[in-house]
Design a protein around this motif. Structure first.
Motif, mmCIF file in Angstrom:
data_model
loop_
_atom_site.group_PDB
_atom_site.id
_atom_site.type_symbol
_atom_site.label_atom_id
_atom_site.label_comp_id
_atom_site.label_asym_id
_atom_site.label_seq_id
_atom_site.Cartn_x
_atom_site.Cartn_y
_atom_site.Cartn_z
ATOM 1 N N GLN A 84 11.701 18.771 1.675
ATOM 2 C CA GLN A 84 12.052 18.041 2.898
ATOM 3 C C GLN A 84 12.920 18.908 3.807
ATOM 4 N N MET A 85 13.815 19.661 3.214
ATOM 5 C CA MET A 85 14.740 20.466 3.998
ATOM 6 C C MET A 85 14.141 21.778 4.482
ATOM 7 N N GLU A 86 12.913 22.074 4.032
ATOM 8 C CA GLU A 86 12.185 23.193 4.626
ATOM 9 C C GLU A 86 11.732 22.854 6.044
ATOM 10 N N GLN A 87 11.708 21.554 6.335
ATOM 11 C CA GLN A 87 11.145 21.094 7.598
ATOM 12 C C GLN A 87 12.175 21.143 8.723
ATOM 13 N N SER A 88 12.773 22.289 8.930
ATOM 14 C CA SER A 88 13.755 22.439 9.997
ATOM 15 C C SER A 88 13.877 23.913 10.341
ATOM 16 N N SER A 89 14.597 24.188 11.399
ATOM 17 C CA SER A 89 14.840 25.572 11.783
ATOM 18 C C SER A 89 15.711 26.252 10.733
ATOM 19 N N PRO A 90 15.278 27.385 10.173
ATOM 20 C CA PRO A 90 16.124 28.084 9.197
ATOM 21 C C PRO A 90 17.461 28.510 9.785
ATOM 22 N N VAL A 91 17.456 28.906 11.043
ATOM 23 C CA VAL A 91 18.703 29.344 11.675
ATOM 24 C C VAL A 91 19.635 28.152 11.880
ATOM 25 N N ALA A 92 19.084 27.022 12.318
ATOM 26 C CA ALA A 92 19.911 25.832 12.507
ATOM 27 C C ALA A 92 20.502 25.367 11.179
ATOM 28 N N PHE A 93 19.702 25.405 10.133
ATOM 29 C CA PHE A 93 20.216 24.993 8.825
ATOM 30 C C PHE A 93 21.334 25.920 8.374
ATOM 31 N N ALA A 94 21.110 27.227 8.500
ATOM 32 C CA ALA A 94 22.107 28.195 8.043
ATOM 33 C C ALA A 94 23.431 28.020 8.773
ATOM 34 N N LEU A 95 23.375 27.830 10.095
ATOM 35 C CA LEU A 95 24.605 27.665 10.867
ATOM 36 C C LEU A 95 25.293 26.344 10.536
ATOM 37 N N THR A 96 24.511 25.284 10.354
ATOM 38 C CA THR A 96 25.089 23.986 9.992
ATOM 39 C C THR A 96 25.781 24.063 8.638
ATOM 40 N N LYS A 97 25.147 24.709 7.678
ATOM 41 C CA LYS A 97 25.754 24.856 6.351
ATOM 42 C C LYS A 97 27.026 25.688 6.439
ATOM 43 N N GLN A 98 26.970 26.776 7.181
ATOM 44 C CA GLN A 98 28.121 27.668 7.297
ATOM 45 C C GLN A 98 29.332 26.957 7.892
ATOM 46 N N ILE A 99 29.116 26.196 8.954
ATOM 47 C CA ILE A 99 30.232 25.521 9.615
ATOM 48 C C ILE A 99 30.731 24.341 8.788
ATOM 49 N N SER A 100 29.813 23.547 8.246
ATOM 50 C CA SER A 100 30.237 22.372 7.477
ATOM 51 C C SER A 100 30.983 22.763 6.213
ATOM 52 N N ALA A 101 30.678 23.953 5.656
ATOM 53 C CA ALA A 101 31.381 24.401 4.445
ATOM 54 C C ALA A 101 32.856 24.630 4.693
ATOM 55 N N ARG A 102 33.222 24.858 5.943
ATOM 56 C CA ARG A 102 34.612 25.134 6.283
ATOM 57 C C ARG A 102 35.259 24.008 7.082
ATOM 58 N N ALA A 103 34.564 22.904 7.200
ATOM 59 C CA ALA A 103 35.032 21.823 8.072
ATOM 60 C C ALA A 103 36.364 21.236 7.616
ATOM 61 N N LEU A 104 36.564 21.094 6.315
ATOM 62 C CA LEU A 104 37.754 20.405 5.828
ATOM 63 C C LEU A 104 39.023 21.232 5.946
ATOM 64 N N GLU A 105 38.892 22.550 6.092
ATOM 65 C CA GLU A 105 40.105 23.340 6.256
ATOM 66 C C GLU A 105 40.264 23.900 7.664
ATOM 67 N N SER A 106 39.367 23.510 8.580
ATOM 68 C CA SER A 106 39.453 23.972 9.965
ATOM 69 C C SER A 106 39.997 22.865 10.854
ATOM 70 N N ASP A 107 40.728 23.245 11.909
ATOM 71 C CA ASP A 107 41.219 22.233 12.833
ATOM 72 C C ASP A 107 40.141 21.903 13.874
ATOM 73 N N PHE A 108 40.410 20.902 14.675
ATOM 74 C CA PHE A 108 39.422 20.395 15.631
ATOM 75 C C PHE A 108 38.989 21.474 16.617
ATOM 76 N N GLU A 109 39.943 22.229 17.146
ATOM 77 C CA GLU A 109 39.607 23.247 18.135
ATOM 78 C C GLU A 109 38.751 24.362 17.526
ATOM 79 N N THR A 110 39.046 24.726 16.290
ATOM 80 C CA THR A 110 38.241 25.756 15.619
ATOM 81 C C THR A 110 36.806 25.294 15.447
ATOM 82 N N LEU A 111 36.637 24.035 15.043
ATOM 83 C CA LEU A 111 35.280 23.512 14.851
ATOM 84 C C LEU A 111 34.546 23.377 16.182
#
Length: 268
Positions: A206-233
């Motif tokens: 199911q998750m193959e059905q998306s842009s690989p670049v969009a998935f990679a960037l979403t994963k990268q940012i969400s992995a750091r969401a809990l330790e980043s402040d609002f402005e950084t995100l």
């Protein structure tokens, strides 16, 4: 690929790789042989441009019993590891492939059946999703042999269940069943044993059905969401969205939507 010295079986269908730990008779321990095999395998996946997903599981009703305690005893008796310096080198080796596994730009799914304790628990929580069967059991059992949690569990567990509950799990080493794992947020779903891998493959496809670049960037940012402040995100969001809005994938998807045509996935 499974034999006595390389306790892994690797199966590939298209871009999805299934990794199975194949020594359930000794609880799929994270011994030196398995760590070396994982290091080689994960490093080979790091630069794989055709990779779209990874599933990690154990065979024989065991995910992993964690570190090989009997081997630890033998190593100590033989003098193979003879001081903190030796153990530091070994831990740094494990940290190398663990970082790569966590940061693969594709979904990584842990399919947990049976015991998932100690370092096995740590590895499961490094994955993006954890599917469990009704007989799955988790434990941070390090305290029972005089050790501290390792392989990233100090990072992942408090973020999954909160600091207070994580400490209770660390301090007691108690077992957590499938229902409690689901309630605490350690597991995404409970799946019957005979449907576990089918469900894992289904999610990966199911998750193959998306842009690989969009998935990679979403994963990268969400992995750091809990330790980043609002402005950084916001800054990371701005950069990612600017890249994606200029991509061929988004351009075609928007044009097809405007033309009321069905989406065409896996556009490169």
């Amino acid at each position: 690929m499974a034999n006595q010295n390389v306790p892994l079986r690797v199966t590939r269908e298209g871009g999805i790789v299934l990794i199975e730990l194949t020594r359930p008779e000794i609880r799929n321990p994270l011994n030196n042989e398995l760590k070396q095999a994982m290091d080689s395998l994960v490093r080979s996946l790091e630069g794989d441009r055709e990779l779209t997903g990874v599933i990690l599981t154990g065979t024989g009703g065991v995910f992993s019993g964690g570190g090989d305690v009997k081997a630890m005893s033998r190593e100590r008796a033989s003098g193979e590891y003879n001081g903190a310096e030796d153990y530091i080198a070994r831990m740094r080796h494990s940290h190398g492939w663990l970082r790569i596994l966590r940061e693969l730009p594709v979904p990584v799914i842990a399919a947990v059946d049976g015991p998932c304790v100690g370092a096995g628990f740590s590895i499961a929580l490094l994955c993006d999703f954890v599917l469990v069967t009704p007989r799955a059991k988790f434990a941070a059992s390090f305290c029972k042999i005089g050790l501290a949690p390792d392989l990233g569990l100090f990072y992942t567990l408090p973020r999954a269940v909160g600091q207070q509950r994580a400490r209770e799990i660390f301090y007691t080493g108690r077992l957590i069943g499938a229902e409690e794992a689901l309630r605490l947020g350690l597991a995404l779903e409970i799946v019957p044993e005979d449907e576990l891998l089918t469900r894992a493959w289904g999610i990966a496809r199911q998750m193959e059905q998306s842009s690989p670049v969009a998935f990679a960037l979403t994963k990268q940012i969400s992995a750091r969401a809990l330790e980043s402040d609002f402005e950084t995100l916001l800054a990371q969001e701005l950069q990612a969205q600017s890249i994606l809005l200029a991509s061929r994938y988004n351009g075609e998807a928007v044009d097809r939507f405007a033309a009321k045509e069905p989406p065409r996935f896996n556009f490169k």
